[in-house]
Design a protein around this motif. Sequence first.
Motif, PDB file in Angstrom:
ATOM      1  N   VAL A  64       6.176   1.913  11.028  1.00 15.73           N
ATOM      2  CA  VAL A  64       4.747   1.182  11.270  1.00 15.73           C
ATOM      3  C   VAL A  64       3.864   2.006  10.003  1.00 15.73           C
ATOM      4  O   VAL A  64       2.823   1.156   9.710  1.00 15.73           O
ATOM      5  CB  VAL A  64       4.195   1.421  12.842  1.00 15.73           C
ATOM      6  CG1 VAL A  64       2.652   0.912  12.716  1.00 15.73           C
ATOM      7  CG2 VAL A  64       5.134   0.726  13.675  1.00 15.73           C
ATOM      8  N   VAL A  65       3.950   3.379  10.114  1.00 18.85           N
ATOM      9  CA  VAL A  65       2.922   3.957   9.158  1.00 18.85           C
ATOM     10  C   VAL A  65       3.214   3.684   7.637  1.00 18.85           C
ATOM     11  O   VAL A  65       2.448   3.191   6.894  1.00 18.85           O
ATOM     12  CB  VAL A  65       3.044   5.380   9.320  1.00 18.85           C
ATOM     13  CG1 VAL A  65       2.486   6.215   8.119  1.00 18.85           C
ATOM     14  CG2 VAL A  65       2.621   5.768  10.548  1.00 18.85           C
ATOM     15  N   GLY A  66       4.824   3.181   7.351  1.00 23.70           N
ATOM     16  CA  GLY A  66       4.959   2.551   6.113  1.00 23.70           C
ATOM     17  C   GLY A  66       4.630   1.429   5.859  1.00 23.70           C
ATOM     18  O   GLY A  66       4.033   1.043   4.626  1.00 23.70           O
ATOM     19  N   TYR A  67       4.589   0.455   6.888  1.00 22.31           N
ATOM     20  CA  TYR A  67       4.203  -0.759   6.690  1.00 22.31           C
ATOM     21  C   TYR A  67       2.557  -0.673   6.590  1.00 22.31           C
ATOM     22  O   TYR A  67       2.146  -1.613   5.553  1.00 22.31           O
ATOM     23  CB  TYR A  67       4.277  -1.626   8.030  1.00 22.31           C
ATOM     24  CG  TYR A  67       3.739  -3.047   8.056  1.00 22.31           C
ATOM     25  CD1 TYR A  67       4.413  -4.133   7.465  1.00 22.31           C
ATOM     26  CD2 TYR A  67       2.648  -3.294   8.779  1.00 22.31           C
ATOM     27  CE1 TYR A  67       3.919  -5.448   7.470  1.00 22.31           C
ATOM     28  CE2 TYR A  67       2.080  -4.590   8.757  1.00 22.31           C
ATOM     29  CZ  TYR A  67       2.779  -5.525   8.025  1.00 22.31           C
ATOM     30  OH  TYR A  67       2.218  -7.030   8.289  1.00 22.31           O
ATOM     31  N   ALA A  68       1.948  -0.264   7.114  1.00 24.09           N
ATOM     32  CA  ALA A  68       0.307   0.022   6.957  1.00 24.09           C
ATOM     33  C   ALA A  68       0.184   0.565   5.578  1.00 24.09           C
ATOM     34  O   ALA A  68      -1.014   0.369   4.826  1.00 24.09           O
ATOM     35  CB  ALA A  68      -0.279   0.935   7.957  1.00 24.09           C
ATOM     36  N   ALA A  69       0.916   1.634   5.102  1.00 20.84           N
ATOM     37  CA  ALA A  69       0.647   2.105   3.792  1.00 20.84           C
ATOM     38  C   ALA A  69       1.140   1.199   2.683  1.00 20.84           C
ATOM     39  O   ALA A  69       1.077   1.384   1.498  1.00 20.84           O
ATOM     40  CB  ALA A  69       1.531   3.628   3.609  1.00 20.84           C
ATOM     41  N   SER A  70       2.128   0.264   3.022  1.00 28.32           N
ATOM     42  CA  SER A  70       2.880  -0.379   2.019  1.00 28.32           C
ATOM     43  C   SER A  70       1.998  -1.172   0.952  1.00 28.32           C
ATOM     44  O   SER A  70       2.143  -1.283  -0.246  1.00 28.32           O
ATOM     45  CB  SER A  70       3.683  -1.619   2.540  1.00 28.32           C
ATOM     46  OG  SER A  70       2.836  -2.584   3.370  1.00 28.32           O
ATOM     47  N   PRO A  71       0.593  -1.759   1.229  1.00 27.34           N
ATOM     48  CA  PRO A  71      -0.231  -2.158   0.312  1.00 27.34           C
ATOM     49  C   PRO A  71      -0.522  -1.102  -1.169  1.00 27.34           C
ATOM     50  O   PRO A  71      -1.102  -1.394  -2.142  1.00 27.34           O
ATOM     51  CB  PRO A  71      -1.542  -2.746   0.908  1.00 27.34           C
ATOM     52  CG  PRO A  71      -1.038  -2.927   2.357  1.00 27.34           C
ATOM     53  CD  PRO A  71       0.119  -1.832   2.559  1.00 27.34           C
ATOM     54  N   GLN A  72      -0.606   0.045  -0.595  1.00 26.99           N
ATOM     55  CA  GLN A  72      -0.807   1.157  -1.718  1.00 26.99           C
ATOM     56  C   GLN A  72       0.247   1.562  -2.408  1.00 26.99           C
ATOM     57  O   GLN A  72       0.057   2.516  -3.009  1.00 26.99           O
ATOM     58  CB  GLN A  72      -1.757   2.332  -0.973  1.00 26.99           C
ATOM     59  CG  GLN A  72      -2.811   1.738  -0.152  1.00 26.99           C
ATOM     60  CD  GLN A  72      -3.620   2.988   0.550  1.00 26.99           C
ATOM     61  OE1 GLN A  72      -3.674   4.059   0.020  1.00 26.99           O
ATOM     62  NE2 GLN A  72      -4.025   2.780   1.862  1.00 26.99           N
ATOM     63  N   LEU A  73       1.426   1.293  -1.905  1.00 24.34           N
ATOM     64  CA  LEU A  73       2.666   1.685  -2.571  1.00 24.34           C
ATOM     65  C   LEU A  73       3.095   0.929  -3.841  1.00 24.34           C
ATOM     66  O   LEU A  73       2.675  -0.409  -3.802  1.00 24.34           O
ATOM     67  CB  LEU A  73       4.023   1.658  -1.370  1.00 24.34           C
ATOM     68  CG  LEU A  73       3.858   2.489  -0.414  1.00 24.34           C
ATOM     69  CD1 LEU A  73       4.879   2.257   0.709  1.00 24.34           C
ATOM     70  CD2 LEU A  73       3.624   3.809  -0.823  1.00 24.34           C
ATOM     71  N   PRO A  74       3.725   1.704  -4.862  1.00 23.76           N
ATOM     72  CA  PRO A  74       4.088   0.620  -6.068  1.00 23.76           C
ATOM     73  C   PRO A  74       5.072  -0.507  -5.828  1.00 23.76           C
ATOM     74  O   PRO A  74       4.822  -1.546  -6.701  1.00 23.76           O
ATOM     75  CB  PRO A  74       5.066   1.695  -6.838  1.00 23.76           C
ATOM     76  CG  PRO A  74       4.798   3.252  -6.062  1.00 23.76           C
ATOM     77  CD  PRO A  74       4.319   2.804  -4.795  1.00 23.76           C
ATOM     78  N   VAL A  75       5.551  -0.630  -4.608  1.00 20.26           N
ATOM     79  CA  VAL A  75       6.524  -1.883  -4.439  1.00 20.26           C
ATOM     80  C   VAL A  75       5.834  -2.722  -3.142  1.00 20.26           C
ATOM     81  O   VAL A  75       6.503  -2.212  -1.932  1.00 20.26           O
ATOM     82  CB  VAL A  75       7.817  -1.681  -4.328  1.00 20.26           C
ATOM     83  CG1 VAL A  75       8.688  -3.056  -4.238  1.00 20.26           C
ATOM     84  CG2 VAL A  75       8.501  -0.760  -5.498  1.00 20.26           C
TER      85      VAL A  75
END
Length: 446
Positions: free
Chosen positions: A299-310
Amino acid sequence: MTSRVRRAGGFALVGTLALAAPALGAAAAAPFVAVALLAAFVVTEGRLFELFARPGDHEDGQLNGLAGFALAATGLALLTTVPREEFRMPATVFATSVLVLSYGNLTEQVVRTQSDDPFPRVAGFAGGGFLAGSLGGLAVQFAEGTALTALDAPTSAFLAATGVLVAALLRTMLFQRDDPLVMLSVGLLLWGLSALDLVVTLPEIAFALGVMFALGYASYALGTASVPGMLTGVLLGMLTIVLGGLGWFAPLIAFFGIGALSTKFKYEAKQERGVAEDNDGARGTGNVLGNAAVALVAVVGYAASPQLPVPALADLFVFAFAGSLAAAMSDTLSSEIGGLYDQPRLITTFERVPPGTDGGVTWQGEIAGVVGAGLIALIAVGLLSVSPLGALVVAAGGVGGMTVDSILGATLEGDRVGNEAVNFAATLSGAVVSVLLALLLLPAGP
């Protein structure tokens, strides 16, 4: 007023110094440094000493508890003064972290004068800490120049709620003298959450808090969770709702609800067979985290995904989340239903073993596990926009995780590896299997 309440009130007043951080700027740590020095070297007797002294402080002749509290606040305050803004802790996070602990402890001690029952005490800690953290966050925003009409109350409430739940949970596992560690842990966690640039709405946070505290109380009252287990479940549920949404919350609550019911199903018969969960089936923190920690990371990864390189990783986090919960559901139903039947076989050799043997499986339990994985897969189709083929991927991950749990139970579980660690490995396996199958079989998107 008891000495405990007076002491907690004194610590709360010291914690209130965190509200001065915006005005002090680079000197935000100065008040806490002064308090730490006074506690360690100057105040060694007298009324002020008696106000702040914890039991062990009298033996040492110095206020170790107050000094540790002030030094922890000093460490967080220094992080608010880092020159580079991208590496700087927001002052709102600093103030919230200090206030939820100090005022939560105060309200807990007030409640303690009326009841020694753990639930009212935890409720008092949560209520007081949440109110102080929320208002403190708003006060810091205003002090930093934010107009009253522009104050971000929802985010302030979310950070305070998260902070007080984490603090309450840690305090059930630690001693009061470990409050500095609790404060630092809360501060670093809230700092990480604030970096996600979340958009939180007031109805969303109100719904999350209302639903999770109602379900948390119900789980405690019905005996399906201990107080630490309840706090862990409430925290996981709230974060899932806010970071993912209601679609993410549905499979999580389905697992907890159905898993709890399956644990209580024919519990006396399971006790007679020696296969029942300990503590009358009440789930503790280790059990909750063993089954849901991977889902929380997803869930945290999903929330952070817009800020990730991919950014496309968001789709994979969906499968990791659903696959891990499918594995948790599959394993739970397999164990709870399968344990009611005779003649289990060890999964590694297929020899007959006594009921309750780690790694022993029955065909009835395996079918129940497949049904459990399928249920999470169906929820994923309805609420996580997973395709029918994606649902098979999720179900396969669930069955794969259940199988890994049985294999580890037959080979490692026991003196070397505990049940919680095996559960974690199983849910991680379910997430990994689902992600790999999604990469191999599915086009872009869930």
